[in-house]
Design a protein around this motif. Structure first.
Motif, short mmCIF file in Angstrom:
data_model
loop_
_atom_site.label_atom_id
_atom_site.label_comp_id
_atom_site.label_asym_id
_atom_site.label_seq_id
_atom_site.Cartn_x
_atom_site.Cartn_y
_atom_site.Cartn_z
N ARG A 56 31.71 18.09 29.81
CA ARG A 56 31.82 17.89 28.36
C ARG A 56 30.46 18.14 27.70
N THR A 57 30.49 18.81 26.56
CA THR A 57 29.28 19.05 25.78
C THR A 57 29.56 18.67 24.33
N PHE A 58 28.71 17.81 23.78
CA PHE A 58 28.85 17.36 22.40
C PHE A 58 27.70 17.95 21.57
N LEU A 61 25.54 18.54 13.98
CA LEU A 61 25.79 19.41 12.83
C LEU A 61 24.98 20.69 12.89
N GLU A 62 23.80 20.64 13.51
CA GLU A 62 22.96 21.84 13.64
C GLU A 62 23.33 22.71 14.83
N GLY A 63 24.29 22.26 15.61
CA GLY A 63 24.72 23.03 16.78
C GLY A 63 23.97 22.70 18.04
N ASN A 64 23.10 21.69 17.99
CA ASN A 64 22.34 21.30 19.17
C ASN A 64 23.21 20.43 20.09
N ALA A 65 23.09 20.65 21.39
CA ALA A 65 23.80 19.82 22.36
C ALA A 65 23.11 18.47 22.46
N VAL A 66 23.79 17.41 22.05
CA VAL A 66 23.21 16.07 22.04
C VAL A 66 23.69 15.22 23.20
N LYS A 67 24.74 15.66 23.88
CA LYS A 67 25.23 14.91 25.03
C LYS A 67 25.99 15.86 25.94
N ARG A 68 25.79 15.68 27.24
CA ARG A 68 26.50 16.52 28.22
C ARG A 68 26.73 15.69 29.48
N ASP A 69 27.93 15.69 29.97
CA ASP A 69 28.22 14.98 31.21
C ASP A 69 29.34 15.70 31.96
N SER A 70 29.52 15.31 33.20
CA SER A 70 30.55 15.93 34.05
C SER A 70 31.17 14.86 34.94
N GLY A 71 32.42 15.06 35.25
CA GLY A 71 33.10 14.13 36.12
C GLY A 71 34.55 14.53 36.33
N TYR A 124 36.93 7.77 34.98
CA TYR A 124 36.03 8.93 34.91
C TYR A 124 35.01 8.82 36.04
N LEU A 125 35.25 9.59 37.11
CA LEU A 125 34.40 9.55 38.29
C LEU A 125 33.31 10.61 38.16
N PRO A 126 32.01 10.24 38.10
CA PRO A 126 30.94 11.24 37.95
C PRO A 126 31.00 12.30 39.05
N ALA A 127 30.76 13.55 38.65
CA ALA A 127 30.80 14.68 39.59
C ALA A 127 29.92 15.79 39.03
N PRO A 128 29.53 16.76 39.85
CA PRO A 128 28.68 17.87 39.37
C PRO A 128 29.39 18.69 38.30
N GLU A 129 28.60 19.47 37.58
CA GLU A 129 29.14 20.33 36.53
C GLU A 129 30.08 21.39 37.11
N VAL A 130 31.04 21.79 36.30
CA VAL A 130 31.91 22.90 36.68
C VAL A 130 31.33 24.20 36.11
N PHE A 254 51.38 12.43 44.12
CA PHE A 254 51.46 13.85 43.76
C PHE A 254 50.36 14.13 42.74
N PRO A 255 49.13 14.41 43.21
CA PRO A 255 48.04 14.68 42.27
C PRO A 255 48.06 16.12 41.76
N SER A 256 48.08 16.28 40.46
CA SER A 256 47.94 17.59 39.83
C SER A 256 46.48 17.75 39.42
N ALA A 257 45.81 18.77 39.94
CA ALA A 257 44.37 18.88 39.76
C ALA A 257 44.00 20.25 39.19
N TRP A 258 43.06 20.25 38.26
CA TRP A 258 42.54 21.50 37.72
C TRP A 258 41.17 21.27 37.09
N VAL A 259 40.48 22.37 36.84
CA VAL A 259 39.15 22.35 36.21
C VAL A 259 39.32 22.57 34.71
N CYS A 260 38.49 21.92 33.92
CA CYS A 260 38.52 22.15 32.48
C CYS A 260 37.14 21.91 31.87
N THR A 261 36.96 22.40 30.67
CA THR A 261 35.74 22.16 29.90
C THR A 261 36.12 21.59 28.55
#
Length: 267
Positions: A56-58, A61-71, A124-130, A254-261
Motif C-alpha cells: 500500500r502507498t498513501f 495533496l502534493e503527490g508525495n508518498a507519506v506512508k508505505r507498507d506491505s503485508g 494484516y500479517l507483515p510481509a515484503p513488498e510485492v 480453502f484459501p484464495s490467494a493473490w497479489v495486489c497493490t
C-alpha cells in the motif's frame, strides 16, 4: 411446537426445558465444540479464506508518498474468524488485527467487492513488498472547472484485468456525476464509492472522470481516491511468501490467494 407446548402437563417446565436445551446448544456451537469444517470429499465443508499479499502507498495533496507498507491481508468469511486457524498457523493471531485507516475510503484496504460492512474483523500479517511485472499506473489527466461551478477530474489507469476504484468526498464536497454506469454516483454502505473494473486482453488505458461539487470558492482536498490492482492469474498472482503461507493452511480450508497493490491519492 406451540400446540405441543399447550398440550403438555406443565407449560412452564416445558418452556424452561426448551430454553435450557437451546442455551446449551448455543454455547457449545460458540465454543467450537462442534467443529464446523470438513475436508471429506463426499461431504466437504471448507472454511473460506482470502489472502491478499499487497503493498500500500498513501500520497498527500502534493503527490508525495507519506506512508508505505506491505503485508498479507487475511479475511475469514464466517463467524469463527481465525480461531480455528491460529493453532495451525500461530503467526496469524489477534495481535495482527488490521486497523482501519480512518481517512481512507473503505478503511484503506483493497476490497475486491464492497462487503466491508459485513466483515468486522480482518488481519494484516507483515510481509515484503510485492513487485508485479506489470505494475499499475494511475494519473490525473486534467482538472477543470465546469460552467456550473463544479470541478471535473479526469483520470487514466492501466494495470491488470481486475481493478477496484474507491472514492471518498471530503466535507463540503459532493460527487455529483461521473462517466461510469448511468452517470449517477451511488455510495456503498458507509458513504464511500466503490467501482469494480475488469477488461480482457490487449485493453487500452481506462479513462474516466468524476465531477465534484464544492461549497468553497478555492477548494483543497476535495476528494480522496484509491485504486487497487488485483493480480488473479499468471505469474504476478503469486509470491514466495504468499505460497509459503498458503501451504500452512489445513486441508479443511480453502484459501484464495493473490497479489495486489493499493495506491491512495488526495485531490
Amino acid at each position: 411446537m406451540i400446540n405441543f407446548i399447550y398440550l403438555a402437563k406443565s407449560t412452564k417446565k416445558t418452556m424452561l426445558t426448551l430454553t435450557l436445551v437451546c442455551a446449551i446448544t448455543f454455547l457449545l456451537v460458540c465454543s467450537g465444540t462442534f467443529f464446523p469444517y470438513s475436508s471429506n470429499p463426499a461431504n466437504p465443508k471448507p472454511k473460506r479464506v482470502f489472502l491478499q499479499h499487497m503493498t500500500r502507498t498513501f500520497h498527500d495533496l502534493e503527490g508525495n508518498a507519506v506512508k508505505r507498507d506491505s503485508g498479507i491481508w487475511i479475511n475469514g468469511f464466517d463467524y469463527t474468524g481465525i480461531s480455528h486457524i491460529t493453532p495451525h498457523i500461530p503467526e496469524i493471531n489477534d495481535s495482527i488485527r488490521a486497523h482501519c485507516e480512518e481517512n481512507a475510503p473503505l478503511c484503506g484496504f483493497p476490497w475486491y467487492l464492497p462487503v466491508h460492512f459485513l466483515i468486522r474483523k480482518n488481519w494484516y500479517l507483515p510481509a515484503p513488498e510485492v513487485s508485479p511485472r506489470n505494475p499499475p499506473h494511475f494519473r490525473l489527466i486534467s482538472k477543470e472547472q465546469t460552467p456550473w461551478d463544479s470541478i471535473k477530474l479526469t483520470f487514466e489507469a492501466t494495470g491488470p484485468s481486475h481493478m477496484s476504484f474507491y472514492v471518498r468526498a471530503h466535507k463540503g464536497s459532493t460527487l455529483s456525476q461521473w462517466s461510469l454506469g448511468n452517470g449517477t454516483p451511488v455510495t456503498s454502505k458507509g458513504g464511500d464509492y466503490f467501482v469494480f473494473y475488469s477488461h480482457g486482453l490487449q485493453a487500452s488505458a481506462w479513462q474516466f472522470w468524476i465531477e465534484v461539487q464544492v461549497s468553497e470558492e478555492h477548494p483543497e482536498e476535495m476528494v480522496t481516491v484509491a485504486i487497487a490492482a488485483h493480480y488473479l492469474s499468471g505469474e504476478d498472482k503469486r509470491s514466495p511468501h504468499l505460497d509459503a503461507l498458503k501451504e500452512k493452511f489445513p486441508d479443511w480450508t480453502f484459501p484464495s490467494a493473490w497479489v495486489c497493490t493499493y495506491d491512495l491519492f488526495v485531490f
